[in-house]
Structures are given as structure tokens and as C-alpha cells.
Design a protein around this motif. Structure first.
Motif, PDB file in Angstrom:
ATOM      1  N   TYR A 116       0.843  -1.202   0.000  1.00  0.00           N
ATOM      2  CA  TYR A 116       0.000   0.000   0.000  1.00  0.00           C
ATOM      3  C   TYR A 116       0.876   1.249   0.000  1.00  0.00           C
ATOM      4  N   CYS A 160      -5.901   6.818   5.755  1.00  0.00           N
ATOM      5  CA  CYS A 160      -6.150   5.837   4.695  1.00  0.00           C
ATOM      6  C   CYS A 160      -7.035   4.697   5.204  1.00  0.00           C
ATOM      7  N   GLY A 186     -10.514   5.713   5.156  1.00  0.00           N
ATOM      8  CA  GLY A 186     -11.053   6.032   3.847  1.00  0.00           C
ATOM      9  C   GLY A 186     -11.055   7.514   3.538  1.00  0.00           C
ATOM     10  N   ASN A 209      -8.349   9.270   2.926  1.00  0.00           N
ATOM     11  CA  ASN A 209      -7.414   9.335   1.805  1.00  0.00           C
ATOM     12  C   ASN A 209      -7.427   7.992   1.092  1.00  0.00           C
ATOM     13  N   GLN A 210      -7.259   8.018  -0.202  1.00  0.00           N
ATOM     14  CA  GLN A 210      -7.273   6.787  -0.998  1.00  0.00           C
ATOM     15  C   GLN A 210      -5.888   6.584  -1.594  1.00  0.00           C
ATOM     16  N   GLU A 212      -2.748   3.665  -3.126  1.00  0.00           N
ATOM     17  CA  GLU A 212      -2.608   2.631  -4.157  1.00  0.00           C
ATOM     18  C   GLU A 212      -2.198   1.332  -3.496  1.00  0.00           C
ATOM     19  N   SER A 244     -12.907   0.460  -1.767  1.00  0.00           N
ATOM     20  CA  SER A 244     -12.730   1.296  -2.956  1.00  0.00           C
ATOM     21  C   SER A 244     -13.365   2.662  -2.702  1.00  0.00           C
ATOM     22  N   ARG A 245     -13.201   3.556  -3.647  1.00  0.00           N
ATOM     23  CA  ARG A 245     -13.808   4.882  -3.504  1.00  0.00           C
ATOM     24  C   ARG A 245     -15.327   4.782  -3.408  1.00  0.00           C
ATOM     25  N   GLN A 246     -15.899   3.793  -4.075  1.00  0.00           N
ATOM     26  CA  GLN A 246     -17.344   3.665  -4.109  1.00  0.00           C
ATOM     27  C   GLN A 246     -17.930   3.178  -2.785  1.00  0.00           C
ATOM     28  N   ASN A 247     -17.197   2.323  -2.057  1.00  0.00           N
ATOM     29  CA  ASN A 247     -17.791   1.745  -0.839  1.00  0.00           C
ATOM     30  C   ASN A 247     -17.089   2.164   0.449  1.00  0.00           C
ATOM     31  N   ARG A 248     -16.137   3.099   0.378  1.00  0.00           N
ATOM     32  CA  ARG A 248     -15.382   3.425   1.584  1.00  0.00           C
ATOM     33  C   ARG A 248     -16.246   4.098   2.645  1.00  0.00           C
TER      34      ARG A 248
END
Length: 620
Positions: free
Chosen positions: A302, A342, A345, A347-348, A350, A361-365
Motif C-alpha cells: 500500500y 487511509c 477512507g 485518503n485513498q 494505491e 474502494s472509492r465507491q464503498n469506503r
């Protein structure tokens, strides 16, 4: 005995300035109340001499910060008068001396506003009349003094709290103030940065006023201690006298002696490069605990970069088992707070991040926030409702919990954190310790699977620390603790992760971590001054606890004209006895052997009448 007045009376004491130094500050019946009517200060009579180094101590909410805001002119007294150099500190006189008095806030965000560090540090000298190029050169020199020259052109908000604190101090030092006022200067600092602060403040030649609950730090820095409680001055001691009296410390909620057992042995500082090598070698020799077959959190390779390109996290591999109690430690700027953001959620990065077996993910964080509770370093940043009840109920309301059930759960959460009865109080009017517990209640009321705490003990008085520890020991969830406070780490966690420059360099049991001297330089754990001060304070407390009353008969000659005669006078006073003693291994008993010394000379003491004997050994 009060070192300034020579008095044993534990009632309120009015301090007079040292005769050899002119009075700098003087208050006469100073009082202050807030617009809502809260009386924060009452009847403050205080004199501070030029060049003095004074500690302002007392429990959270005692009025310390309010008092220093008066001293620097941020707030005007609502009662009484404040004098600076013999003139009331107001009007034209206040405007003339404003740039001579520097205040370091507890939260450095309150005084950093420039685009870069050098802009911030140059701001004060520019206001003092220096030309911009000269001010910037002075700013760069001052940043070099505080160890931040390499970050001179970084935005302040991208630095760690410890780095921000040093930058804020640099902004004050660049102005060469006559007075430096510090509010909790060591809060959120790693031990290496504590020592850097200590050296910078030792070199400061002006008058120093310091608020802190860290009496070990204050013992090294200050010679006088003023104790506030409920807006009044209760005592005015020498620092040595204050720390020696555990009973007085307990009375004011300041007894920090429970921390002595956590002070690690001093370690030899090394360079960051050799420190990292030592940590890597240690990691190879001592592999971390095996991850749980069903971890709650998993990170694999990460990474996270800030928009300016700063690589804050590098290749983090981590598994956290459900129900675990884990500490994350490391020097300021190691990446600990970034890791928290992180995981939450916010900050996102890699790489791979799984929570309860599901890829984040960005959609479910957003789903993380229903299962994770957090208490930030500056918990006031997460409090926004008009009342305590509404603050704790907010999350439940967003989750759709019916009102009767909400009221029941809010009452339970407030009772859990010892804030029952505070329902209608205004959150931002609470003391620092109360706000910390309120933020904790806001997290616990949602019954999170995981609780994240970022520097939970920072800014708390010792009584508040012990209460917080008691609450957290009973929390039934996975605990992730970020802290520079090794006592708290040892009390609350069983596993410790060491971060250094954005990487995870060590993963081992907390017991092994606390015993591992080679990690000292990586985590900034050079506790040499704390060890030295703790030893000295223990000795002072030991001396004080073995005091005894001593009665003397003294012959005093008198002369009346040509007639001379003498009288015997009896008086009684305390003696501090100093002992050389040893504790036999495995024995609770101990003897005081070899020598007993009074704290002042008594010629012919053995031949005087007195009410105690002299032995070569005593037992408690």
C-alpha cells in the motif's frame, strides 16, 4: 515548605517578585468571565519578574490558558488590572509591546497560515519592520535552528503536528521576543523533538511562562510553579517543592508518579540511516506475530502520495486481527496519521486494502465509517453540535436509530465516559479532557468494530489520563492506538508497529518493543532527560516522605545596657532527611544506612536536647 515564602501553610499564597529582578508582569485581583457568564479567572494576584521561568500547572479547566491569553493581550480582563513593566497592558501600551510577547498555541494550526514555512516564519520579523529579504534570511536561519530548513518551502498543512509545532516556535524565535509563553509545548511530540524543544528553550534568554501537564519536562525547564484550580491561584511553589509532594500533587490531580515505571533506559542516539538499518536487522531477527486467519484489516503493498508528490506511505504490508490491541509508533512525520486517514477512507492510496474480507474502494469506503470509530489528536475538530446530547446522538440519528433507542444509547455512552449530567453543556465550552471523552463517547455509542485513537493522552492532566485509560481498558472492540506516549502504549496494547519515513520497519509484541533499545533512534525514544529528571524527582519525593518534626532548644543571649543574660528558646520545624539506601532483591523492606543528613547545618546538634534518636538504619 514553600521555597518562596518559607511557609508550610497550604492555603493560597501570593507570590512577590524576586528582589534582584524588576517586575515584568503584575496582576491585581485579575478576573475574567466569558460572554456566557462562565467565570474562568477570579482574584488572580501574581507577579512575574524579568527572566523568570514559570510553570503554570493545574487540572484541565483550571484557567491556565485563559490566564496566558490575558498575559499576551489576546483577551482583556473583565475584572482587576494587568500591568506590564509597570503600566496597564491596554491601549497604546499593549500595541507597543504586542510584538515583544510570543505565544505558542497548543494547536499549531492556530498560528500557521502562510503558503510555505519560510513565509510563516518571516511574517513576524516583517511586522517588526525588517525588509522582506532580511526577514526571509532570518526566517531561514531560524528554521535551521529548529531543524526544518529542508522543509522551508513546504506548505505548513502538509507537515506532521510535531513539525508544525517547531515551525510555529521558529516564527516566535525569529522575532526575538522578551517573553515566550507556551501552551502544552510537548503535546504530540516524539521524545527526540521534546529534547530539541528543551534545548531551544534553555537557550532562550527572556522570560518564560509554560503551561503543561508534563511535570518531568517542566522540572528540566522551570524553577517556579504556580498551581491554578477553578480559576484561582492555590499555591506558588518552587518546582522542586511541587514535584516532591505527592500528596499535594494528588490533591490537584497532578500526581504523575505512576508514569515512572514506564520510563525506558537511555539509548545512544544514532543517525537515521544507521537507525533504519538497526530496525531492519531487528525485524529480521524477530518476525512479527502471525496474522489472524480472518483479519479485520489487510493492507498489501500500500502506497500513498500527497498532491505535491510527497511519498507518505511506502509499500505497507499489514494485517490486523479482530479484537487486537495494536499501537503504531514512530517519529513525527513517520506516516502514522497518514496511515490512519487511509484506513478510515479519508485518503485513498494505491495497493490492496481489505476490511472484513471486502476490498475497499472509492465507491464503498463510506461503509467504513459505520464500523470504525475515531478520536483525532485535536478532538475539537470533530465536535460541531450545540449540545453534548446532540453530539453523541448525531451518528445514531444518521443511522436511523429511533429516538427512544437513541436516548437510551446516548445515556449509556455518556455514563461510560463519566459525562452523565453533561447533556445540555456546549461541547466547545468543555475542558480538554472532557472534550476528549466526549469524542470517545461519539465513537463508542455506535458500537464500532474498530476504534482508532490518535494521541489520546495529549493535553490531559494526570487524573484525566488515568480516567481515559480506565475507559479504554473496558472498550470491547479492536483498538488501534497512535501515540508517542510509551506509558499509554504499554498499558493498552499487546502489539506494536514501528513506522519510519513512511515504511513499516518493525512488528512485534509491545513488551518486546519496550525492551528493545535498538529501536530508540528509529522512534525518537532518546529518553535521557526523562530518565535523569525522573530519578531526581523520585529522590525528592523520597526525601519529602521521610520528613520528621524536630525540636531544638537554643540559647539566645540578650543585652540590656550593661546587663547581659541569656534565655533558652524551644522551636520545632520539619527536617528533610536524605538517605543512602538499597533495596534487597526480592525484599519489600529496605533500610536507610550509612548516613543521615539534615537539609541544613546544626552545629553541636548531638549535644543539644532533641526528641529523636540517631540510628544507622531505619525501616518504613
Amino acid at each position: 515548605m514553600n521555597a518562596y515564602t518559607g511557609c508550610d501553610d497550604m492555603s493560597e499564597i501570593k507570590q512577590q517578585p524576586r528582589p534582584e529582578s524588576p517586575t515584568l508582569f503584575r496582576t491585581e485581583q485579575l478576573g475574567f468571565h466569558y460572554p456566557d457568564g462562565t467565570q474562568a479567572l477570579l482574584g488572580i494576584d501574581l507577579a512575574i519578574a524579568t527572566g523568570e521561568r514559570i510553570a503554570l500547572v493545574g487540572p484541565n479547566g483550571s484557567g491556565k490558558t485563559t490566564l496566558v491569553r490575558q498575559l499576551c493581550g489576546l483577551n482583556a480582563p473583565t475584572e482587576g488590572t494587568l500591568y506590564y513593566r509597570g503600566k496597564p497592558l491596554s491601549g497604546a501600551h499593549l500595541n507597543a509591546v504586542r510584538l515583544q510577547i510570543g505565544l505558542l498555541f497548543q494547536d499549531p494550526d492556530d498560528q500557521l497560515f502562510g503558503h510555505t514555512l519560510v513565509d510563516d516564519v518571516a511574517f513576524g520579523p516583517c511586522n517588526q519592520g525588517l525588509a522582506s529579504p532580511t526577514a526571509r534570511e532570518l526566517a531561514l536561519q531560524t528554521l535551521q535552528r529548529v531543524g526544518l530548513a529542508h522543509l522551508a518551502y513546504k506548505p505548513p498543512h502538509q507537515l506532521s503536528v510535531g513539525q508544525q509545532k517547531r515551525a510555529a516556535l521558529a516564527g516566535l524565535l525569529a522575532m526575538n521576543p522578551e517573553v515566550l509563553i507556551l501552551d502544552e509545548p510537548t503535546a504530540n511530540l516524539d521524545p527526540r523533538q521534546e529534547e530539541l524543544f528543551l534545548e531551544l528553550l534553555r537557550d532562550f534568554s527572556g522570560t518564560l511562562v509554560c503551561i503543561s501537564h508534563d511535570l518531568i519536562f517542566l522540572y528540566e525547564l522551570c524553577r517556579r510553579a504556580v498551581v491554578l484550580e477553578k480559576g484561582r491561584i492555590h499555591h506558588d511553589y518552587s518546582m522542586a517543592t511541587l514535584v516532591s509532594q505527592r500528596e499535594a500533587l494528588r490533591e490537584h490531580g497532578l500526581d504523575f508518579s505512576f508514569r515512572f515505571s514506564s520510563v525506558p533506559p537511555p539509548a545512544t542516539p544514532t543517525s537515521p540511516q544507521s537507525a533504519a538499518a538497526a530496525a531492519a536487522a531487528t525485524a529480521a531477527e524477530k518476525p512479527g506475530p502471525e496474522p489472524s486467519p480472518t483479519p479485520l484489516i489487510t493492507l498489501r503493498d500500500y502506497h500513498f502520495r500527497y498532491p505535491d508528490g510527497t511519498h507518505a506511505l511506502r509499500g505497507i504490508d499489514l494485517s490486523l486481527a479482530e479484537g487486537g490491541r495494536v499501537a503504531v509508533v514512530g517519529e513525527n512525520g513517520a506516516g502514522k496519521s497518514t496511515l490512519i486517514s487511509c484506513l478510515l477512507g479519508l485518503n485513498q492510496g494505491e495497493g490492496s486494502y481489505h476490511f472484513a474480507g471486502r476490498q475497499v474502494s472509492r465507491q464503498n469506503r463510506g461503509e467504513l465509517w459505520r464500523q470504525m470509530g475515531v478520536v483525532f489528536q485535536e478532538c475539537a475538530d470533530q465536535l460541531f453540535c450545540p449540545t453534548v446530547f446532540e453530539e453523541v446522538a448525531f451518528g445514531l440519528e444518521q443511522a436511523g436509530v429511533p429516538r427512544p433507542k437513541r436516548e437510551e444509547r446516548v445515556a449509556q455512552a455518556l455514563q461510560q465516559v463519566c459525562l452523565d449530567g453533561f447533556e445540555q453543556r456546549v461541547p466547545l465550552h468543555l475542558s480538554g479532557g472532557e472534550r476528549k471523552r466526549l469524542a470517545l463517547a461519539c465513537a463508542l455509542v455506535l458500537a464500532p468494530r474498530m476504534l482508532i485513537l490518535d494521541e489520546p493522552s495529549a493535553g490531559l492532566d494526570p487524573r484525566g489520563e488515568e480516567l481515559l485509560l480506565e475507559i479504554l481498558r473496558g472498550a470491547e472492540c479492536t483498538l488501534l492506538l497512535v501515540s508517542q506516549d510509551m506509558y499509554v502504549v504499554g498499558e493498552l496494547t499487546t502489539r506494536t508497529l514501528v513506522m519510519h519515513q513512511g515504511t513499516l520497519v518493525e512488528d512485534l509484541s509491545t513488551a518486546a518493543f519496550l525492551a528493545e533499545e535498538r529501536l530508540a533512534a528509529v522512534n525518537g525514544l532518546a529518553y535521557s532527560y526523562r530518565q535523569r529528571s525522573s530519578d531526581a524527582i523520585r529522590d525528592l519525593q523520597h526525601v519529602h516522605e521521610h520528613r520528621h518534626k524536630h525540636r531544638h532548644l537554643h540559647e539566645h543571649p540578650h543585652r540590656h545596657g550593661e546587663l547581659a543574660h541569656s534565655h533558652l528558646h524551644e522551636h520545632e520545624h520539619d527536617h528533610d532527611h536524605r538517605f543512602l539506601h538499597a533495596h534487597e532483591e526480592g525484599e519489600q523492606r529496605h533500610g536507610h544506612t550509612a548516613r543521615l543528613l539534615h537539609d541544613h547545618e546544626h552545629p553541636d546538634h548531638e549535644r543539644e536536647p532533641h526528641d529523636h534518636g540517631h540510628t544507622t538504619e531505619r525501616e518504613p
